[in-house]
Design a protein around this motif. Structure first.
Motif, PDB file in Angstrom:
ATOM      1  N   PRO A 186      49.398 -66.587 -60.973  1.00 22.81           N
ATOM      2  CA  PRO A 186      48.978 -67.577 -59.973  1.00 22.81           C
ATOM      3  C   PRO A 186      49.475 -67.301 -58.561  1.00 22.81           C
ATOM      4  CG  PRO A 186      50.797 -68.436 -61.252  1.00 22.81           C
ATOM      5  CD  PRO A 186      50.482 -67.092 -61.833  1.00 22.81           C
ATOM      6  N   CYS A 187      50.298 -66.281 -58.384  1.00 20.86           N
ATOM      7  CA  CYS A 187      50.739 -65.852 -57.056  1.00 20.86           C
ATOM      8  C   CYS A 187      50.531 -64.342 -56.988  1.00 20.86           C
ATOM      9  CB  CYS A 187      52.203 -66.212 -56.830  1.00 20.86           C
ATOM     10  SG  CYS A 187      52.615 -67.950 -57.066  1.00 20.86           S
ATOM     11  N   CYS A 188      49.287 -63.914 -57.177  1.00 19.53           N
ATOM     12  CA  CYS A 188      49.005 -62.504 -57.488  1.00 19.53           C
ATOM     13  C   CYS A 188      49.143 -61.562 -56.309  1.00 19.53           C
ATOM     14  CB  CYS A 188      47.612 -62.374 -58.100  1.00 19.53           C
ATOM     15  SG  CYS A 188      46.248 -62.703 -56.961  1.00 19.53           S
ATOM     16  N   GLY A 189      49.180 -62.097 -55.079  1.00 25.31           N
ATOM     17  CA  GLY A 189      49.315 -61.210 -53.935  1.00 25.31           C
ATOM     18  C   GLY A 189      48.206 -60.179 -53.909  1.00 25.31           C
ATOM     19  N   ILE A 190      48.577 -58.932 -53.685  1.00 20.89           N
ATOM     20  CA  ILE A 190      47.604 -57.856 -53.537  1.00 20.89           C
ATOM     21  C   ILE A 190      47.080 -57.355 -54.878  1.00 20.89           C
ATOM     22  CG2 ILE A 190      49.001 -55.752 -53.550  1.00 20.89           C
ATOM     23  CD1 ILE A 190      46.507 -56.868 -50.806  1.00 20.89           C
ATOM     24  N   GLY A 191      47.615 -57.899 -55.976  1.00 22.40           N
ATOM     25  CA  GLY A 191      47.051 -57.600 -57.295  1.00 22.40           C
ATOM     26  C   GLY A 191      47.693 -56.466 -58.052  1.00 22.40           C
ATOM     27  N   THR A 192      48.949 -56.144 -57.738  1.00 22.05           N
ATOM     28  CA  THR A 192      49.600 -55.021 -58.425  1.00 22.05           C
ATOM     29  C   THR A 192      49.716 -55.266 -59.928  1.00 22.05           C
ATOM     30  OG1 THR A 192      50.889 -54.650 -56.416  1.00 22.05           O
ATOM     31  CG2 THR A 192      51.585 -53.476 -58.381  1.00 22.05           C
ATOM     32  N   VAL A 193      50.141 -56.470 -60.311  1.00 15.82           N
ATOM     33  CA  VAL A 193      50.238 -56.803 -61.743  1.00 15.82           C
ATOM     34  C   VAL A 193      48.850 -56.889 -62.362  1.00 15.82           C
ATOM     35  CG1 VAL A 193      50.892 -58.608 -63.386  1.00 15.82           C
ATOM     36  CG2 VAL A 193      52.480 -57.941 -61.566  1.00 15.82           C
ATOM     37  N   LEU A 194      47.898 -57.446 -61.624  1.00 11.12           N
ATOM     38  CA  LEU A 194      46.533 -57.568 -62.152  1.00 11.12           C
ATOM     39  C   LEU A 194      45.951 -56.202 -62.499  1.00 11.12           C
ATOM     40  CD1 LEU A 194      44.830 -60.241 -59.827  1.00 11.12           C
ATOM     41  CD2 LEU A 194      45.834 -60.576 -62.096  1.00 11.12           C
ATOM     42  N   VAL A 195      46.119 -55.237 -61.598  1.00 10.08           N
ATOM     43  CA  VAL A 195      45.576 -53.895 -61.844  1.00 10.08           C
ATOM     44  C   VAL A 195      46.181 -53.293 -63.107  1.00 10.08           C
ATOM     45  CG1 VAL A 195      45.552 -51.514 -60.981  1.00 10.08           C
ATOM     46  CG2 VAL A 195      44.931 -53.397 -59.456  1.00 10.08           C
ATOM     47  N   GLU A 196      47.513 -53.378 -63.247  1.00  8.80           N
ATOM     48  CA  GLU A 196      48.156 -52.804 -64.430  1.00  8.80           C
ATOM     49  C   GLU A 196      47.726 -53.532 -65.697  1.00  8.80           C
ATOM     50  OE1 GLU A 196      49.680 -49.936 -64.186  1.00  8.80           O
ATOM     51  OE2 GLU A 196      49.229 -50.140 -62.058  1.00  8.80           O
ATOM     52  N   ALA A 197      47.701 -54.854 -65.645  1.00  8.39           N
ATOM     53  CA  ALA A 197      47.338 -55.627 -66.836  1.00  8.39           C
ATOM     54  C   ALA A 197      45.891 -55.377 -67.247  1.00  8.39           C
ATOM     55  CB  ALA A 197      47.573 -57.113 -66.578  1.00  8.39           C
ATOM     56  N   ARG A 198      44.987 -55.420 -66.289  1.00  9.87           N
ATOM     57  CA  ARG A 198      43.568 -55.223 -66.615  1.00  9.87           C
ATOM     58  C   ARG A 198      43.311 -53.796 -67.113  1.00  9.87           C
ATOM     59  NH1 ARG A 198      40.656 -59.692 -67.469  1.00  9.87           N
ATOM     60  NH2 ARG A 198      38.807 -58.394 -67.189  1.00  9.87           N
ATOM     61  N   SER A 199      44.057 -52.825 -66.596  1.00 10.22           N
ATOM     62  CA  SER A 199      43.876 -51.440 -67.047  1.00 10.22           C
ATOM     63  C   SER A 199      44.323 -51.263 -68.491  1.00 10.22           C
ATOM     64  CB  SER A 199      44.640 -50.473 -66.142  1.00 10.22           C
ATOM     65  OG  SER A 199      46.035 -50.555 -66.359  1.00 10.22           O
ATOM     66  N   MET A 200      45.128 -52.195 -69.009  1.00  8.43           N
ATOM     67  CA  MET A 200      45.574 -52.148 -70.404  1.00  8.43           C
ATOM     68  C   MET A 200      44.784 -53.097 -71.291  1.00  8.43           C
ATOM     69  SD  MET A 200      49.719 -51.722 -70.060  1.00  8.43           S
ATOM     70  CE  MET A 200      50.019 -53.099 -68.961  1.00  8.43           C
ATOM     71  N   GLY A 201      43.715 -53.683 -70.742  1.00  6.77           N
ATOM     72  CA  GLY A 201      42.875 -54.561 -71.536  1.00  6.77           C
ATOM     73  C   GLY A 201      43.420 -55.964 -71.703  1.00  6.77           C
ATOM     74  N   ILE A 202      44.383 -56.350 -70.873  1.00  4.10           N
ATOM     75  CA  ILE A 202      44.944 -57.701 -70.945  1.00  4.10           C
ATOM     76  C   ILE A 202      44.008 -58.672 -70.232  1.00  4.10           C
ATOM     77  CG2 ILE A 202      46.863 -59.168 -70.200  1.00  4.10           C
ATOM     78  CD1 ILE A 202      48.692 -56.724 -70.551  1.00  4.10           C
ATOM     79  N   ASP A 203      43.715 -59.787 -70.883  1.00  3.38           N
ATOM     80  CA  ASP A 203      42.846 -60.824 -70.332  1.00  3.38           C
ATOM     81  C   ASP A 203      43.664 -61.672 -69.364  1.00  3.38           C
ATOM     82  OD1 ASP A 203      41.031 -62.804 -69.764  1.00  3.38           O
ATOM     83  OD2 ASP A 203      40.929 -63.624 -71.804  1.00  3.38           O
ATOM     84  N   ILE A 204      43.577 -61.343 -68.077  1.00  5.17           N
ATOM     85  CA  ILE A 204      44.374 -62.026 -67.065  1.00  5.17           C
ATOM     86  C   ILE A 204      43.514 -62.369 -65.859  1.00  5.17           C
ATOM     87  CG2 ILE A 204      45.130 -59.868 -65.986  1.00  5.17           C
ATOM     88  CD1 ILE A 204      47.859 -61.215 -65.466  1.00  5.17           C
ATOM     89  N   VAL A 205      43.796 -63.515 -65.252  1.00 10.94           N
ATOM     90  CA  VAL A 205      43.123 -63.921 -64.018  1.00 10.94           C
ATOM     91  C   VAL A 205      44.176 -64.039 -62.928  1.00 10.94           C
ATOM     92  CG1 VAL A 205      41.272 -65.131 -65.223  1.00 10.94           C
ATOM     93  CG2 VAL A 205      43.323 -66.391 -64.553  1.00 10.94           C
ATOM     94  N   GLY A 206      43.740 -63.892 -61.683  1.00 11.51           N
ATOM     95  CA  GLY A 206      44.650 -63.968 -60.555  1.00 11.51           C
ATOM     96  C   GLY A 206      44.318 -65.129 -59.637  1.00 11.51           C
ATOM     97  N   ARG A 207      45.317 -65.491 -58.832  1.00  9.73           N
ATOM     98  CA  ARG A 207      45.149 -66.614 -57.907  1.00  9.73           C
ATOM     99  C   ARG A 207      46.172 -66.455 -56.784  1.00  9.73           C
ATOM    100  NH1 ARG A 207      42.620 -71.371 -59.357  1.00  9.73           N
ATOM    101  NH2 ARG A 207      42.822 -73.051 -57.837  1.00  9.73           N
ATOM    102  N   ASP A 208      45.806 -66.867 -55.578  1.00  9.99           N
ATOM    103  CA  ASP A 208      46.750 -66.835 -54.465  1.00  9.99           C
ATOM    104  C   ASP A 208      46.254 -67.780 -53.385  1.00  9.99           C
ATOM    105  OD1 ASP A 208      49.149 -64.664 -53.770  1.00  9.99           O
ATOM    106  OD2 ASP A 208      48.311 -65.651 -51.998  1.00  9.99           O
ATOM    107  N   ILE A 209      47.181 -68.312 -52.595  1.00  7.81           N
ATOM    108  CA  ILE A 209      46.782 -69.245 -51.539  1.00  7.81           C
ATOM    109  C   ILE A 209      46.287 -68.526 -50.297  1.00  7.81           C
ATOM    110  CG2 ILE A 209      48.358 -71.062 -52.334  1.00  7.81           C
ATOM    111  CD1 ILE A 209      50.278 -70.236 -50.077  1.00  7.81           C
ATOM    112  N   ASN A 210      46.539 -67.226 -50.202  1.00  7.04           N
ATOM    113  CA  ASN A 210      46.160 -66.444 -49.026  1.00  7.04           C
ATOM    114  C   ASN A 210      44.789 -65.801 -49.253  1.00  7.04           C
ATOM    115  OD1 ASN A 210      45.857 -64.414 -47.045  1.00  7.04           O
ATOM    116  ND2 ASN A 210      48.073 -64.230 -46.815  1.00  7.04           N
TER     117      ASN A 210
END
Length: 314
Positions: A186-210
């Motif tokens: 929910p505070c994904c920023g530029i998406g560093t965790v999202l990229v790693e998680a999605r590349s491993m097939g993890i079902d994850i969504v991102g969110r940020d106030i910016n």
């Protein structure tokens, strides 16, 4: 030829500053950790998921004596061309590294014993063997591919983002076994965790106030051919629930967030999930407890003199 109770041997390479983080990832994957650079488990993990794993040996047989080991090799018929590799390239717990010339000699002995066609250049299957604590193990070898390295150069980056290595380990700590798990950053920023998680097939969504970093996060995902939802808005507006949340806590040093704002993020996280992994540069134990979570594991992730805490909460 597969034993009734399948075993896997994992070898590791990590910097001294990464030992604590690596052990936490081990505990997340296997329920235990090894103080050394090798771990044996009945749990099967793709070695390319971890930034610390070097290879995985899927054990087909084992023997305490070298002679018995070669005898079993003589009964083995691989389905296609093969290559054998000795994995004792470094000290393994109580077992010392086997020098290169000796490893080559052992590989020849095993390869000549196996009833099949060896191909050292382009084998269809690679087998490995390892001596560990007085016992020899043979099995299917799978090497780790450093996928995370290709994610280091993103089109959109900023200096305070997690390294891809740390982000990948954090994703594994949060979601070690992805089947059926829904995650949120929910505070994904530029998406560093999202990229790693999605590349491993993890079902994850991102969110940020910016809105700008949301846009950058979407572009980073697309740049690596990954899909994933990134929504603009605060965590307070999340109406769904998730199995786990990952929060790289906004830092007072680089943002205008207050302690009250940090507490609000943690409290809102408790509303939407029962499991939380927090990455923080400052102690947050009291805030985490105030939000209704219990700390169940943790580690220090170091980079030189800079330290982050990775805290697992339920």
């Amino acid at each position: 030829m597969k034993p009734a109770n399948q075993e896997f041997i994992y070898t590791y390479i990590r910097h001294i500053d990464e030992h604590d983080l690596c052990r936490l990832e081990m505990r997340s994957f296997f329920g235990t950790h090894s103080e050394s650079n090798v771990l044996k488990s009945e749990v099967k993990i793709d070695p390319s998921r971890s930034p610390f794993m070097k290879e995985r040996l899927e054990v087909l047989w084992s023997c305490e004596s070298w002679e018995g080991f070669l005898s079993q090799a003589g009964d083995f018929i691989p389905p296609t061309t093969f290559k054998t590799t000795c994995l004792n390239t470094m000290d393994m717990e109580e077992t010392k590294k086997i020098p290169h010339p000796d490893r080559r000699k052992l590989e020849r002995e095993v390869g000549e014993s196996i009833q099949g066609e060896a191909d050292l250049l382009e084998p269809s299957i690679e087998y490995g063997f390892i001596q560990m604590n007085g016992k020899w193990y043979f099995g299917l070898l799978e090497r780790s591919l450093p996928i995370w390295k290709s994610h280091e150069q993103k089109p959109h980056m900023y200096s305070t983002a997690l390294s891809t290595r740390l982000a990948r380990a954090v994703a594994n700590i949060a979601v070690p076994h992805p089947a059926g798990i829904r995650a949120i950053d929910p505070c994904c920023g530029i998406g560093t965790v999202l990229v790693e998680a999605r590349s491993m097939g993890i079902d994850i969504v991102g969110r940020d106030i910016n809105p700008l970093v949301c846009k950058g996060s979407r572009k980073n995902l697309a740049y690596f051919g990954l899909s994933g939802e990134v929504v603009k808005g605060p965590i307070a507006e999340v109406s769904d629930t998730y199995d786990v949340a990952i929060i790289d806590m906004p830092y007072n040093l680089f943002t205008h967030i207050t302690s009250e704002g940090q507490q609000s993020i943690l409290t809102e996280a408790r509303r939407i999930t029962d499991k939380l992994v927090v990455v923080t540069i400052e102690p947050m134990d009291q805030m985490i407890q105030n939000a209704g979570f219990t700390i169940v594991d943790r580690c220090i992730a170091k980079k030189g003199t800079f330290e982050r805490q990775v805290v697992v909460c339920e």
